[in-house]
Scaffold this active site. Structure first.
Site, mmCIF file in Angstrom:
data_model
loop_
_atom_site.group_PDB
_atom_site.id
_atom_site.type_symbol
_atom_site.label_atom_id
_atom_site.label_comp_id
_atom_site.label_asym_id
_atom_site.label_seq_id
_atom_site.Cartn_x
_atom_site.Cartn_y
_atom_site.Cartn_z
ATOM 1 C CE LYS A 42 81.582 -14.749 -8.570
ATOM 2 N NZ LYS A 42 82.068 -15.815 -7.624
ATOM 3 C CB THR A 45 89.209 -16.935 -10.210
ATOM 4 O OG1 THR A 45 88.504 -15.712 -10.371
ATOM 5 C CG2 THR A 45 90.594 -16.721 -9.674
ATOM 6 C CD1 TRP A 47 86.909 -23.986 -16.104
ATOM 7 C CD2 TRP A 47 85.833 -22.253 -17.045
ATOM 8 N NE1 TRP A 47 86.463 -24.385 -17.341
ATOM 9 C CE2 TRP A 47 85.801 -23.347 -17.928
ATOM 10 C CE3 TRP A 47 85.210 -21.050 -17.423
ATOM 11 C CZ2 TRP A 47 85.170 -23.272 -19.172
ATOM 12 C CZ3 TRP A 47 84.582 -20.976 -18.655
ATOM 13 C CH2 TRP A 47 84.567 -22.073 -19.515
ATOM 14 C CB THR A 101 96.393 -12.421 -7.651
ATOM 15 O OG1 THR A 101 96.252 -11.112 -7.098
ATOM 16 C CG2 THR A 101 96.866 -12.299 -9.092
ATOM 17 C CG HIS A 102 90.311 -11.547 -7.437
ATOM 18 N ND1 HIS A 102 90.082 -12.280 -8.573
ATOM 19 C CD2 HIS A 102 89.592 -12.159 -6.460
ATOM 20 C CE1 HIS A 102 89.283 -13.295 -8.283
ATOM 21 N NE2 HIS A 102 88.974 -13.241 -7.011
ATOM 22 N NE ARG A 124 81.295 -14.726 -17.014
ATOM 23 C CZ ARG A 124 80.576 -15.349 -16.092
ATOM 24 N NH1 ARG A 124 80.922 -15.298 -14.818
ATOM 25 N NH2 ARG A 124 79.488 -16.030 -16.428
ATOM 26 C CB SER A 132 78.922 -13.511 -11.865
ATOM 27 O OG SER A 132 79.494 -14.551 -11.118
ATOM 28 C CG PHE A 136 80.743 -13.703 -5.022
ATOM 29 C CD1 PHE A 136 80.820 -15.055 -4.738
ATOM 30 C CD2 PHE A 136 81.806 -12.882 -4.639
ATOM 31 C CE1 PHE A 136 81.937 -15.584 -4.084
ATOM 32 C CE2 PHE A 136 82.912 -13.401 -3.984
ATOM 33 C CZ PHE A 136 82.971 -14.751 -3.708
ATOM 34 N NE ARG A 251 75.159 -16.350 -11.034
ATOM 35 C CZ ARG A 251 74.473 -15.970 -12.114
ATOM 36 N NH1 ARG A 251 73.158 -16.009 -12.086
ATOM 37 N NH2 ARG A 251 75.092 -15.525 -13.196
ATOM 38 N N GLY A 253 77.266 -20.383 -15.045
ATOM 39 C CA GLY A 253 78.399 -20.740 -15.899
ATOM 40 C C GLY A 253 78.163 -20.572 -17.392
#
Ligand code: A3P
Length: 293
Positions: A42, A45, A47, A101-102, A124, A132, A136, A251, A253
């Protein structure tokens, strides 16, 4: 909240299917010209992935998509039942590959560092990520039920969520940014001045681009454009996996939406926890920005 879909991997909670097939990710073979986009979930990514894809396609995504076998920018560790895994998709992808990747930095496959690959990390602020991520969780069927926001914030601050602690993630990547080829960016900076940040990405990738093409990328990757773009807003994913009937993936942004969701008490508890976990760290976030739109 049940954590039935999650399992620990080296101290980090992750989707069970990822943990069960971890060897595949651990043994992943990087290529020197791969570019990785790494984030805590969140943090932006989708973007950044769209920005980097536009850069590599020189604005012509149609062409890139025609040449792609699977997703243009697959998730390294992701496994969706009935589809090839991220690693399987990447093994047959033409170079240069773009990879999302996270993973926390200590879980990145060794080969990525051996090959000295470039990584763009987007961070972020903790509060907007929490909000967010909460929404999610209500959209994604494979994630545990978040319960009420209070409950979720508590789990989030303890790292009892998928991909573990936001604190460990942002700090882990921050601490290694000079040891490896990592461009560490902030969602809030991107929001404040997307062109300035896109130019940093171009410089990092050692790419030259006309000013008009840069402007085209800024325009194409604005929140409004992406919200309406079927190729990136995940609207084509069936409801049973990602339910966008109540909230959209794209959602809000913005920076500072947490103010619309945190109570004063929740904010106080959060700040206390935040100050405790970030004490002594030379890493600072903005939880709001002024943007003239
Ligand atoms: P919100 O839920 O706060 O709106 P990720 O891609 O890492 O899952 O992050 C999703 C978050 O990034 C969502 O945040 C989404 O709206 C926001 N986002 C996606 N594209 C964006 C863009 N072009 N500009 C600003 N925010 C964007």
């Amino acid at each position: 909240t049940s954590l039935q879909h999650l399992a620990p991997l080296h101290g980090v909670l992750m989707g069970k299917e990822i943990v069960e097939n971890w060897k595949e990710v651990e043994q992943f073979q990087a290529r020197p010209d791969d570019v990785y986009i790494s984030t805590y979930p969140k943090a932006g990514t989708t973007w950044m992935s769209e920005i980097v894809d536009m850069i590599f396609c020189e604005g012509d995504q149609e062409k890139c998509r025609r040449e792609a076998i699977y997703n243009r920018v697959p998730y390294l560790e992701l496994r969706i039942p009935g589809s090839p895994s991220g690693v399987e998709q990447l093994q047959v992808a033409p170079s240069p590959r773009l990879v999302k990747t996270h993973l926390p930095i200590h879980l990145m496959p060794e080969s990525i560092w051996d090959k000295n690959c470039k990584v763009i990390y987007v961070a972020r602020n903790a509060k907007d990520v929490a909000v967010s991520y909460f929404f999610f969780h209500n959209m994604v069927k494979a994630l545990p039920d978040p319960g009420p926001l209070d409950h979720f914030l508590n789990n989030y601050n303890k790292g009892n969520v998928s991909y573990g602690s936001w604190y460990d993630h942002v700090n882990g990547w921050w601490e290694k940014r000079q040891e490896y080829r990592i461009l560490y960016l902030f969602y809030e900076d991107l929001k404040e001045n997307p062109k300035r940040e896109i130019l940093k990405v171009l410089h990092f990738l050692e790419k030259e681009m006309s000013d008009s093409l840069v402007d085209k990328i800024v325009q194409h990757t604005s929140f409004q454009e992406m919200k309406n773009n079927e190729m990136v807003n995940y609207k084509t994913i069936p409801n049973e996996f990602l339910d966008q009937s109540e909230t959209s993936f794209m959602r809000k942004g913005i920076a500072g939406d947490w103010k619309n969701h945190f109570t004063v008490a929740q904010n106080e508890i959060f700040d206390e926890e935040y100050n405790r976990q970030m004490a002594g760290k030379n890493l600072h976030f903005r939880t709001e920005i002024n943007v003239n739109i």
